[in-house]
Design an enzyme around this catalytic site. Structure first.
Site: not given
Lengths: 466, 365
Positions: B260, B264, B273
């Site tokens: 990805r 998100h 993160y």
């Protein structure tokens, strides 16, 4: 045509964002989706793409400013005839235009502002609309017939006047944007009882409002009065305490000391298992039957003994000379109901151990009962502060004015310690020695501290060095 | 053993790959594909256009025109490859990120935006496109798909079902239940897992101690890991799995190993993160660049073709933006329309009550 880009809710339910960096200035040509600004929300730093093509007319907000969602942040001159870029509206007048004014510059959208029509709302949740009002209900006959529930009867007359107030004035005592917490059945109960939740102090989890809170609020005589009442404080929000007495003296002494004597503090962790054994043994001796024996007693004795070996730590800086004391007036910092005081034990070097224990007990007793006399606090030469009784390891003690050293004695704890290559639980404390660097150099201070530590590690050394 | 997403550059050897990141065609003992130059160019066009739609949607969200958007950036090949493997009769069950599959099923991209703009609840007819509505709940569509596949099975139809989900969904109970049902009933379903390495902020190693495709063997059906950034391999592997399903050989789990590239959703900030070096490593494996390199290298397309595709993409972006902004707000009473297919007494009563309430405002008629 001049078009404004209003700060969108780029997350879900965000209400504001900080302007981090503008990528354009007034006069720049911009294209659709060109990055114009970086903003930081509670969730992320994001780049905002420009929704219009044209020339930047003005930046409405400045970097570093936190603005509400819905606030116009940039004006772009779009379409034909937009050729002349404006060089005006630069940094000095970059203030966020309130939404009302912003619309005035936009003829298309300003049409019929008086009409209570719904504004086009930016997609997303939790968008605050400062000027939001309820739509007025129809006259009583139709409204009452078509709308069930207790609210309907009161609505026609009361709403136009009363409704805007709660919508535009945030409830007092709550941070902007923080919602009142109450479960839906509780909200219904409040509505049924005519209780304004914003004025109720919640007693439930996280400050949520419970049924009992609502009932209690309804029972108050003015609970149904219109508008959220300011939260009732039982006293002043701030208390002002006159600076006097011990506090004033302490403040003066600490400021005087801290900004006169250049302080150095050294730390040492010490295994005091031997000291604790010695304390227990001493308590069993008949000589100590009448007095209290505590670890502090051995620390005091160790300091007195160490001063014998390093007299320079027991001295005073007197500008053109250093006064080295041949006697030890041992100060013991004591927390009393009146504040911090530092009485001292006069000629402590002359006292036997039971006498020293008795003197310590008497000093503590007098301090606690507030009977310490000024003379008791005068003439100290070196001080011990027993911060361990407050449950901390050590601190950076500040010298009692006129003295050259102060020892902080931390709490005694069971800690893993290496003894003969094995890790064993031992009684460990932390010592912190602050000294006046004008008199005591690092080497001397270190030796003083190390000697005290060594005596506490093995109390026999006190005999050896006495 | 575990797989560290940051080591993504060294994909495991069991990965099915037919086109390398450098655009070189390679062989695989079990899977092959024979595409005409025209088909390869069409795949390239699909990849570019869905990326452009996605980019426009992200921008629209940043401009306050969409409430949220889940970007497919980086996963184009997995979606176009698998989407183009479907026949008209096959049925697809998406998550909320399958914009590329929707494209392959002929769903107007503006309809996808309507859901995220909050003006409809999915503006397409699933039966018309054989593309189910987006499912926001993680993994629940796997059970729907297995049920649908079992229905197909009972009808004796010549069709397969494909269901999409992510790496994080494999930890859901629903997905594991779906595996069991599909397995024991030999349902004609393909489980297409786009392993994009991150379940929001949770890395793959928090989902599984083994490669995800190997989960299938425990349930009793085959699993295969495919290079999810290789549109040829995704097409070949999905085509084979769908064929097996139609022929009564039961389910297959396909793990499309991908990444990805974006957040998100637009509400997320991945820099909090994950490390930039991971992103950089995956940039080198871009699904579009390798097809472009392949077309160039083999002289299957010239610069005019690429320019034309780019121009088409720019037009598409403008068109999607324009029509998104023109979408009308729904009427308040619209929400009662699609609750039931047939008229329903209770819903009608609620609608009338709400209509009366709305009529109680001044200025309403």
């Amino acid at each position: 045509m001049l078009r404004e880009f209003k700060l969108p809710d780029v997350g879900e339910g965000l209400t504001e964002a900080e302007i981090i960096k503008w990528h354009v200035v007034a006069g720049d040509k911009v294209e659709v989706n060109q990055t114009i600004v970086e903003i930081e929300t509670a969730k992320a730093v994001v780049e905002l793409p420009c929704p219009f093509e044209g020339y930047v007319s003005a930046l409405r907000v400045t970097e570093g400013q936190t603005v509400d969602v819905g606030t116009p942040i940039i004006a772009v001159e779009t379409g034909e005839g937009a050729a002349a870029p404006r060089e005006t509206a630069l940094a000095d007048d970059m203030v966020p235009a309130p939404p009302v004014e912003a619309q005035a510059t936009e003829p298309a959208e300003a049409a019929g502002p008086a009409k209570p029509e719904r504004q086009p709302v930016l997609v997303g949740y939790g968008v605050k609309l400062g000027a939001a009002t309820r739509r007025p209900r129809k006259a009583a006959s139709t409204a009452g017939a078509s709308t069930p529930g207790p609210a309907a009867s009161a609505a026609p007359a009361a709403v136009p006047a009363a409704a805007p107030a709660p919508a535009s004035v945030p409830p007092a005592g709550r941070a902007g944007g923080v919602a009142v917490l109450a479960k839906p059945p509780v909200r219904k109960l409040a509505r049924d009882l005519g209780v304004e939740l914003a004025g109720v102090t919640g007693s439930g989890p996280n400050g949520s409002i419970t049924r009992e809170d609502v009932h209690a609020a309804a029972a108050r005589p003015d609970a149904s009065a219109a508008g959220p009442a300011p939260r009732a404080f039982t006293g002043e929000r701030e208390e002002r305490i006159p600076v006097k007495g011990v506090r004033k003296a302490t403040a003066a002494a600490m400021v005087g000391s801290a900004f006169t004597a250049p302080h150095v503090t050294e730390w040492l962790q010490v295994d005091v298992t031997g000291t604790m054994d010695a304390v227990r043994r001493l308590r069993e001796l008949p000589d100590f039957a009448e007095v209290k024996v505590s670890p502090l007693l051995l620390v005091a004795k160790a300091v007195i003994t160490a001063v014998r070996r390093h007299p320079m730590v027991n001295s005073t800086w007197a500008d053109d000379e250093i006064v080295v004391k041949r006697y030890v007036n041992l100060g013991i910092a004591a927390a009393t109901p009146r504040g911090l005081i530092v009485p001292n034990i006069k000629e402590a070097q002359e006292l036997s151990l039971p006498e020293l224990a008795g003197a310590l007990g008497e000093l503590t007793e007098k301090a606690r009962s507030g009977r310490t006399q000024p003379a008791d606090m005068a003439g100290g030469t070196i001080t011990i502060t027993n911060v361990g009784v407050f449950g901390v390891d050590a601190g950076t003690p500040i010298l009692n004015p006129g003295e050259a050293a102060i020892l902080a004695f931390g709490q005694i704890r069971d800690l893993p310690w290496v003894v003969d290559g094995q890790i064993v639980p031992r009684k460990v404390t932390t010592l912190a020695l602050s000294f006046d660097h004008r008199i005591v150099d690092g080497e001397l201070g270190s030796r003083m501290l190390r000697d005290v530590g060594a005596m506490l590690e093995d109390p026999l050394r006190m005999l050896a060095w006495s | 053993m575990t797989f560290d997403a940051s080591q993504g550059a060294e994909a495991p050897p069991e990965l099915v790959q037919l086109l390398t990141p450098e655009g070189e065609r390679v062989e695989h003992p079990h899977y092959d594909i024979d595409l005409t130059p025209e088909e390869v160019r069409d795949l390239y066009r699909d990849l570019v256009l869905v990326r452009r739609v996605d980019k426009e949607a992200v921008a629209l969200q940043r401009q306050g025109e969409l409430g949220i958007w889940a970007s497919l950036l980086g996963q184009e090949a997995a979606q176009i490859g698998s989407g183009r493997a479907l026949t008209d009769a096959d049925m697809a069950f998406p998550t909320y990120r399958e914009h590329g599959v929707a494209w392959c099923r002929g769903v107007d991209p503006v309809n996808l935006l309507g859901l995220f703009r909050g003006v409809n609840h999915g503006g397409w007819d699933p039966a018309e496109h054989n593309f189910h509505l987006y499912t926001i709940v993680i993994g629940s569509q796997t059970l729907h798909a297995v049920g649908y596949a079992m229905g197909v099975q009972r009808d004796g139809a010549d069709a397969a079902t494909i269901v999409y989900f992510g790496d994080g969904a494999t930890s859901q109970g629903d997905v594991n239940e779906a595996f069991i049902w599909a397995s024991v009933f030999n349902a004609p379903v393909v489980f297409f897992c786009q392993n994009n390495q991150w379940a929001i902020s949770e890395p793959l190693e928090k989902q599984s101690r083994i490669p995800l495709y190997r989960r299938a063997s425990g349930f009793g059906f085959p699993g295969v890991r495919v290079d999810g950034n290789d549109v040829f391999a995704c097409l070949a592997v999905t085509r084979q799995a769908l064929k097996n399903a139609r022929e009564g050989q039961g389910p297959t789990l396909i793990e499309a190993y991908t990444y990805r590239m974006g957040a998100h959703t637009t509400s997320d900030d991945p820099t909090r993160y994950r490390v930039a070096s991971e992103l950089e490593a995956w940039k080198l494996k871009d699904p579009i660049e390798r097809v472009k390199a392949y077309l160039f290298r083999n002289q299957l397309a010239d610069q005019d073709f690429f320019d034309a595709v780019d121009a088409e993409a720019a037009d598409l972006g403008r068109d999607v933006r324009k029509r998104c902004l023109e979408m009308p707000d729904p009427e308040p009473l619209d929400m009662f329309d699609h609750v039931y297919v047939e008229p329903h007494v209770l819903v009608a009563e609620e609608r009338d009550e709400y209509a009366a309430y709305l009529a109680g405002f001044e200025g309403a008629e």
